[in-house]
Design a protein around this motif. Structure first.
Motif, short mmCIF file in Angstrom:
data_model
loop_
_atom_site.label_atom_id
_atom_site.label_comp_id
_atom_site.label_asym_id
_atom_site.label_seq_id
_atom_site.Cartn_x
_atom_site.Cartn_y
_atom_site.Cartn_z
N PRO A 1 52.10 -58.39 -118.67
CA PRO A 1 53.92 -57.66 -118.03
C PRO A 1 52.80 -56.84 -117.98
O PRO A 1 52.52 -55.55 -118.29
CB PRO A 1 54.13 -58.43 -120.09
CG PRO A 1 53.52 -58.77 -120.63
CD PRO A 1 51.93 -59.13 -119.30
N VAL A 2 54.58 -56.11 -117.76
CA VAL A 2 54.61 -54.62 -117.95
C VAL A 2 54.44 -53.57 -118.62
O VAL A 2 53.62 -52.43 -118.63
CB VAL A 2 56.52 -54.23 -117.30
CG1 VAL A 2 56.10 -52.89 -116.66
CG2 VAL A 2 56.64 -54.92 -115.87
N GLN A 3 54.55 -53.72 -120.31
CA GLN A 3 54.08 -52.84 -121.22
C GLN A 3 52.80 -52.87 -121.05
O GLN A 3 52.17 -51.90 -121.49
CB GLN A 3 54.95 -53.70 -122.45
CG GLN A 3 54.45 -55.28 -122.99
CD GLN A 3 55.51 -56.89 -122.02
OE1 GLN A 3 56.25 -55.67 -121.69
NE2 GLN A 3 55.52 -56.81 -122.92
N THR A 4 51.88 -54.28 -121.08
CA THR A 4 50.45 -53.80 -120.98
C THR A 4 49.77 -52.88 -119.92
O THR A 4 49.13 -52.21 -120.33
CB THR A 4 49.59 -55.23 -120.79
OG1 THR A 4 50.59 -56.69 -121.76
CG2 THR A 4 48.45 -55.09 -120.45
N LEU A 5 50.47 -53.00 -118.32
CA LEU A 5 50.81 -52.22 -117.71
C LEU A 5 50.28 -50.44 -118.23
O LEU A 5 49.86 -49.76 -117.92
CB LEU A 5 51.06 -52.70 -116.13
CG LEU A 5 50.72 -53.86 -115.92
CD1 LEU A 5 51.57 -53.55 -114.48
CD2 LEU A 5 49.24 -54.29 -115.03
N GLY A 6 51.55 -50.42 -118.93
CA GLY A 6 51.72 -49.07 -119.06
C GLY A 6 50.85 -48.88 -120.72
O GLY A 6 50.63 -47.49 -120.46
N VAL A 7 50.37 -49.70 -121.38
CA VAL A 7 49.20 -49.45 -122.34
C VAL A 7 47.84 -48.85 -121.80
O VAL A 7 46.96 -48.06 -121.35
CB VAL A 7 49.02 -50.20 -123.28
CG1 VAL A 7 47.89 -50.38 -124.66
CG2 VAL A 7 50.26 -51.08 -124.49
N ALA A 8 47.75 -49.65 -120.58
CA ALA A 8 46.42 -49.67 -120.19
C ALA A 8 46.73 -48.21 -118.94
O ALA A 8 45.61 -47.44 -118.76
CB ALA A 8 45.95 -50.59 -118.87
N ALA B 1 43.87 -59.09 -121.60
CA ALA B 1 45.01 -59.01 -121.71
C ALA B 1 45.80 -59.92 -121.66
O ALA B 1 47.20 -59.99 -122.63
CB ALA B 1 45.60 -57.43 -121.78
N SER B 2 45.69 -60.36 -120.65
CA SER B 2 46.67 -61.73 -119.77
C SER B 2 46.07 -62.48 -120.40
O SER B 2 47.40 -63.56 -120.79
CB SER B 2 45.79 -61.39 -118.11
OG SER B 2 46.69 -60.20 -117.56
N PHE B 3 44.83 -62.82 -121.38
CA PHE B 3 45.14 -64.10 -121.69
C PHE B 3 45.83 -64.33 -123.43
O PHE B 3 46.00 -65.18 -123.27
CB PHE B 3 43.39 -64.82 -121.26
CG PHE B 3 42.86 -65.81 -122.28
CD1 PHE B 3 42.74 -66.62 -122.43
CD2 PHE B 3 42.42 -64.72 -123.70
CE1 PHE B 3 42.31 -67.61 -123.38
CE2 PHE B 3 41.91 -66.56 -124.66
CZ PHE B 3 41.98 -67.92 -124.53
N GLU B 4 45.09 -62.87 -123.65
CA GLU B 4 45.29 -62.81 -125.48
C GLU B 4 47.87 -63.63 -124.99
O GLU B 4 48.29 -63.67 -125.55
CB GLU B 4 45.90 -61.77 -125.89
CG GLU B 4 46.37 -61.80 -127.21
CD GLU B 4 45.32 -59.86 -127.68
OE1 GLU B 4 46.08 -60.15 -128.85
OE2 GLU B 4 44.98 -59.44 -126.80
N GLN B 5 48.24 -62.42 -123.99
CA GLN B 5 49.31 -62.51 -123.93
C GLN B 5 50.20 -63.89 -123.38
O GLN B 5 50.79 -65.07 -123.45
CB GLN B 5 49.91 -61.81 -122.32
CG GLN B 5 50.20 -60.23 -123.19
CD GLN B 5 51.29 -59.70 -124.10
OE1 GLN B 5 52.05 -60.73 -124.23
NE2 GLN B 5 51.00 -59.03 -124.51
N GLY B 6 49.57 -64.65 -122.14
CA GLY B 6 50.04 -66.05 -122.39
C GLY B 6 49.18 -67.30 -123.28
O GLY B 6 49.81 -68.22 -123.40
N ASN B 7 48.23 -67.58 -123.65
CA ASN B 7 47.18 -68.40 -123.88
C ASN B 7 48.06 -67.99 -126.04
O ASN B 7 47.63 -69.52 -126.32
CB ASN B 7 46.00 -68.92 -124.00
CG ASN B 7 45.38 -69.26 -122.80
OD1 ASN B 7 45.61 -70.72 -122.40
ND2 ASN B 7 45.30 -67.86 -121.51
N MET B 8 48.06 -67.34 -126.54
CA MET B 8 48.23 -66.67 -127.77
C MET B 8 49.35 -66.74 -128.35
O MET B 8 50.12 -65.93 -129.01
CB MET B 8 46.53 -65.50 -128.01
CG MET B 8 45.69 -65.78 -128.07
SD MET B 8 45.05 -64.37 -128.50
CE MET B 8 45.33 -64.50 -129.93
N ALA B 9 50.67 -66.39 -126.98
CA ALA B 9 51.76 -66.37 -127.01
C ALA B 9 52.01 -65.40 -127.39
O ALA B 9 52.83 -65.07 -128.15
CB ALA B 9 51.82 -67.42 -127.41
N ALA B 10 51.09 -64.18 -126.76
CA ALA B 10 51.62 -62.74 -128.23
C ALA B 10 53.27 -62.24 -127.43
O ALA B 10 53.63 -61.50 -128.21
CB ALA B 10 50.49 -61.80 -127.79
N GLY B 11 53.45 -62.29 -126.53
CA GLY B 11 53.76 -61.42 -125.90
C GLY B 11 55.29 -63.00 -125.75
O GLY B 11 56.65 -62.79 -125.95
#
Length: 380
Positions: A342-349, A36-46
């Motif tokens: 990000p915090v929202q990813t931790l919430g989903v987890a 999820a961190s890779f997707e947020q950072g490298n795919m600019a999802a967030g």
């Protein structure tokens, strides 16, 4: 003895088995956190915007657009600001050390993407002090060990300059931070006029126009309007949002999102099978105790809650440990690898932890609930 304490005592009846289960859960959520961190950072999802639009050639990323398109875009209603850019793809020192350079018009780029990139007036003033000045993203600067005032050389194999060399020399005027930790800062911002004056081919052409819709204008409607404007021209366009553009860029190499979903899905399916099988075994081992509890007046619902509480305890302990390790990884090595949690990813987890804990504990809990007292006493 309360439910939670009784569930915890049951979970630690066999410490080695419990620790191994928690380790499995921790590894699964570590994988989830890192992907999820890779997707947020490298795919600019967030960080990628749905409002900023990129206008590129309909023939593909390898084709450029004429600057003549600019005047037509500037006159088009519904566009608040428009800028342009071209890219240099090269390396610093060694071929494996890739560096991406975006050559832009500073004045108009601030109007379009200045907020998202964190381009302050101080940075823009520093960029204006010389045509060979550049701004470097914080992530790239940390990876390369670059600092303000340093002279850098980027070798661009596909774009020679008028000196007959493929080495492009710049001076770092500042470092931009991005609007948020998820912002992409792994590239260099150079001046288009400097690059355009020195390159030997592609002069007065751009790789893409970047624009921001006017207030109240839907980006999707404006994208269709722009593509229709150039549909019958010598250089038709394809207009996408920044997020769509970055996702399409990543899909050139592979469907990264699908790969991530498959990896995480495989980890969670394996985890479910392991935990369900282990908890079924634990229930079989405690059949006599379950019979005693029923004799003492424990209802089926209370037994169901007891087994579910035990499974939730294992998942919460292991899952939170895995997420803590993922967060630690993003803090320690995240800037270099573009990992952002990000915090929202931790919430989903956390929701996943509770959901999987209930799902894996439900079958063993129902089995424990349905064990007849007479059958339970026969096991002793």
């Amino acid at each position: 003895m309360g439910y939670f304490r009784l569930a915890r005592r049951n979970a630690w009846r066999k410490p080695l088995r419990t620790v191994l289960l928690m380790l499995c859960v921790a590894i699964a959520f570590l994988i989830h956190g890192l992907t999820a961190s890779f997707e947020q950072g490298n795919m600019a999802a967030g960080s990628a915007s749905d409002d900023v639009l990129g206008v590129a050639s309909a023939a593909g990323r390898g084709q450029s657009l004429p600057m003549a398109h600019l005047s037509r875009l500037a006159a088009e209603p519904g566009i608040a600001a428009v800028s342009w850019m071209t890219r240099l793809r090269g390396y610093a020192v060694r071929e494996s050390n890739i560096v991406a350079i975006s050559a832009v018009d500073p004045a108009t780029m601030v109007q379009v993407s200045g907020t998202e990139l964190g381009l302050t007036p101080v940075l823009m003033a520093a960029l204006a002090t010389g045509r060979d000045r550049v701004l470097v993203g914080r992530t790239l600067a940390e990876v390369q060990g670059w600092r303000v005032g340093q002279r850098i050389t980027v070798t661009v194999p596909a774009t020679p300059n008028k000196e007959g060399s493929r080495d492009w020399r710049f001076e770092i005027a500042g470092i931009f931070e991005g609007a948020s930790p998820a912002s992409d800062t792994h590239f260099v911002i150079a001046r288009y006029d400097y690059v355009n004056a020195l390159r030997t081919r592609g002069t007065d052409r751009v790789e893409a126009f970047v624009l921001r819709p006017a207030p109240g204008i839907k980006a999707a409607d404006l994208a269709r309007q722009i593509d229709a404007l150039f549909a019958n021209s010598a250089a038709p366009t394809r207009t996408q949002s920044e997020k769509q553009f970055l996702q399409a860029f990543m899909r050139q190499y592979a469907d990264v999102g699908l790969i991530i979903d498959l990896v995480v899905g495989a980890a969670f399916v394996t985890l479910l099978m392991i935990v369900i099988n282990t908890q079924m075994l634990a229930v079989r081992e405690r059949r006599f105790e379950i019979g005693v509890l029923k004799t003492l007046g424990f209802s089926q619902g209370r037994l169901l809650a007891l087994v579910l509480g035990e499974t939730l305890f294992i998942f919460l302990t292991g899952g939170l440990a895995g997420l803590a390790l993922a967060k630690l990884a993003t803090v320690m090595i995240g800037p270099g690898l573009g990992l952002v949690l990000p915090v929202q990813t931790l919430g989903v987890a956390l929701v996943l932890i509770l959901g999987l804990g209930l799902a894996t504990g439900l079958i063993p809990a129902i089995r424990a609930m349905r064990i007849p007292v007479t059958a339970a006493f026969r096991t002793r």
